[in-house]
Scaffold this motif. Structure first.
Motif: not given
Lengths: 342, 294
Positions: B245-246, B248-249, B252-253
């Motif tokens: 999840e880290e 993915v974040n 994304q940014f």
């Protein structure tokens, strides 16, 4: 400078550096405490910062840093000469030498050269104790890409003397990095002149960088002694005393290029004598002598009838003079070992 | 000219190279290991776009982006990573040891700062106005020789820009477990003026790097640039222990290609992507077809 012949190893090395600075504008000296009036801890660089103020850089106590920086300088075309104040401190520069400077040429597939020359005094017998007296070059012998040189205290036919000539040539002509191993007591030795050598025969093999000495008009030599640097001085004294006091005749083989090395003159000598004693000031195990013996055995087989090594004892080098002397090989040790063998 | 389109092309060229490399790694055509520049492309492009003829670049184990941004040939780099004679260094150096023109990289942490310092000393003495750019990572801050060299770089006012790509992770260990105190003060305490930026945006990195490089050149003096960045891939091939999840974040940014892509008209962006994809594919196939290698 330059008019008078050098008298000592120290003079000779100083002249060699001076001539390199005169002849090669790319030569830059770096090291700790190099500036006049001090002129370096052992005075090898004395006078050079006065003569070449912008070519002699005094540095912080950062052996790894200055060696690595010299590597960068060399990659960009300069000819840096680094002084490491005590040979013991080569441990601090080992990553820079082994993983960086010595590798650049081959890991960049021949497209770069790093002609760094690192000078440093090894050796004991000055009472400097465990961390300022060692002879550590064996850890740098056999590093691919690194040349290791050790001068012989001979005037030779070089106006710089043999030590300064060897240093000058290495600075000006070597494409590869060089570890130039000096010795604290060797600095004070008078260069051997033809007059000093009147009792000896001297052969010089330039291609393998070997000097061979034996007593003139003596019977056939019974044993080959091999050593380098300051130990060559002690071995020469032993050779003389063995001849006069014991009628044991030796050939002394002195290489000035320890790595990469070529031993043909040594093989030729041992082929005549059948016996080989190696002498070194570094510790006994896994050292220079072990390699030389192994190579000689490989080359000569049964022609090598007897072989021994003499080296420093395997412990720290004490400060106390009598303890230090007991730890390091001396003239009497060489004589005793030769007498055991012959 | 460094138009938005040109900068995008340079960013995407590195991204595509690394993606093709990683896609083919499992097939066994690349011996050994590799360290991809995914996520850090804008540092390489934003800094090296300001180089002039004669300038020198020193890079580290994560060097592909720097090499390509310097102008290195992707075919020669692919061939090097395949261990081919046609590679940048004949297949000897591999991913971590590249040298072409004035570009040098090496794989032991810390020693590259010394190389850069010595090179800057040589360039300064030559008086030709050339400067040195040295890329290092935050993991390298643990090496003692870095501080010996920062001291001499400042003492001798050497014309070097140190670019610290602070991705906050050294192999698998987060920086908070290895770095005490302030990172910028590690440079400033030696008297090296230091700029700090937390961005993956080429349009923020590019102008700041330009200002600093100009200062290094004009003053013949050092500067440091700390770029807080994000490594979007593994340290080497598959050794990423961060939670998914880290990542993915971060994708994304903090993806520099995605950030900059939004500034281009869609048709232009697609055209550049197609051209670069075709170029990189040609380079890959040509390298693969050359003699030697695995």
């Amino acid at each position: 400078m330059g008019e008078q012949l050098p008298r000592t190893v120290l003079d000779s090395l100083n002249l060699g550096l001076h001539k390199a600075l005169v002849d090669d504008p790319l030569t830059i000296l770096l090291g700790e405490d190099l500036l006049d009036p001090y002129g370096g801890a052992f005075k090898v660089t004395r006078g050079l910062s006065s003569a070449f103020p912008d070519r002699v850089l005094t540095t912080p106590i950062s052996e790894a840093g200055i060696t690595g920086i010299a590597g960068g300088m060399a990659l960009r075309g300069l000819h840096p000469v680094v002084e490491i104040m005590f040979g013991d401190f080569v441990t601090l520069i080992s990553d820079q030498v082994i993983n960086h400077i010595a590798k650049f040429n081959s890991m960049y597939n021949g497209a770069a050269t790093a002609p760094v020359l690192i000078r440093t005094p090894m050796g004991g017998r000055r009472g400097y104790g465990p961390t300022h007296s060692q002879t550590l070059e064996k850890f740098f012998l056999g590093v691919p890409g690194l040349t290791v040189l050790a001068p012989f205290h001979l005037l030779d036919d070089d106006p710089l003397g043999a030590p300064g000539g060897l240093l000058y040539e290495a600075i000006l002509t070597s494409d590869s990095p060089v570890l130039f191993v000096e010795n604290k007591l060797q600095y004070l030795l008078k260069l051997l002149t033809p007059a000093d050598l009147v009792e000896y025969e001297l052969d010089t093999d330039r291609s393998s960088a070997f000097y061979t000495l034996r007593m003139k008009s003596a019977p056939a030599a019974m044993i080959t002694l091999a050593t380098y640097g300051y130990m060559a001085h002690l071995a020469l004294e032993a050779l003389h005393r063995l001849a006069y006091e014991y009628e044991i005749f030796c050939e002394l083989l002195v290489p000035t290029r320890l790595a990469p090395f070529e031993l043909q003159p040594l093989f030729d000598s041992v082929a005549r004598t059948g016996r080989l004693l190696t002498v070194e000031e570094g510790t006994f195990s896994l050292g220079w002598g072990a390699e030389v013996l192994a190579r000689t055995a490989e080359a000569l087989g049964a022609g090598l009838r007897q072989a021994r090594r003499l080296a420093a004892k395997e412990g720290v080098i004490p400060v106390a003079p009598e303890l230090e002397a007991a730890c390091l090989p001396g003239v009497d040790d060489i004589i005793a070992r030769v007498r055991e063998m012959v | 000219m460094h138009t938005d389109m040109e900068l995008f092309r340079r960013l995407y060229r590195i991204r595509r190279f690394e993606t093709v490399l990683l896609d083919h790694f499992k097939s066994g055509i690349f011996p050994g290991t590799t360290h991809a520049s995914l996520g850090q492309e804008a540092n390489a492009v934003g800094v090296l776009a300001h180089l002039q003829e004669g300038d020198v670049v020193v890079s580290n184990h994560r060097s592909h982006g720097h090499f390509l941004a310097y102008g290195g040939d992707p075919q020669a780099l692919f061939a090097e990573l395949m261990g081919k004679p046609s590679g940048v260094c004949g297949g000897v150096g591999g991913s971590q040891h590249l040298h072409w023109r004035n570009f040098y990289s090496s794989g032991v942490q810390g020693g590259t700062v010394a190389m850069a310092a010595g090179m800057a000393l040589a360039e300064k003495r030559a008086g030709n106005g050339a400067i040195v750019v040295d890329f290092m990572g935050d993991g390298t801050l643990g090496e003692g020789i870095v501080y010996e060299c920062l001291n001499m770089i400042s003492l001798w006012q050497l014309p070097v820009l140190i670019v610290l790509e602070h991705n906050h992770i050294a192999q698998t260990t987060p920086a908070k477990l290895t770095i005490a105190g302030s990172v910028s003060q590690r440079f400033e305490t030696f008297g090296i003026p230091t700029a700090e930026l937390d961005s993956s945006d080429i349009l923020e990195i590019f102008p700041l790097a330009g200002t600093l490089i100009s200062q290094v050149r004009v003053e013949s003096a050092p500067r440091a640039l700390i770029i807080h960045t994000e490594r979007l891939g593994a340290h080497s091939k598959g050794d990423d222990t961060r939670p998914p999840e880290e990542l993915v974040n971060l994708w994304q940014f903090r993806d520099p290609i995605a950030i900059h892509a939004t500034r281009l008209p869609e048709a232009e962006r697609a055209r550049i992507v197609d051209e670069v994809d075709a170029d990189i594919q040609r380079a890959f196939e040509a390298a693969l077809g050359a003699k030697g290698g695995v």
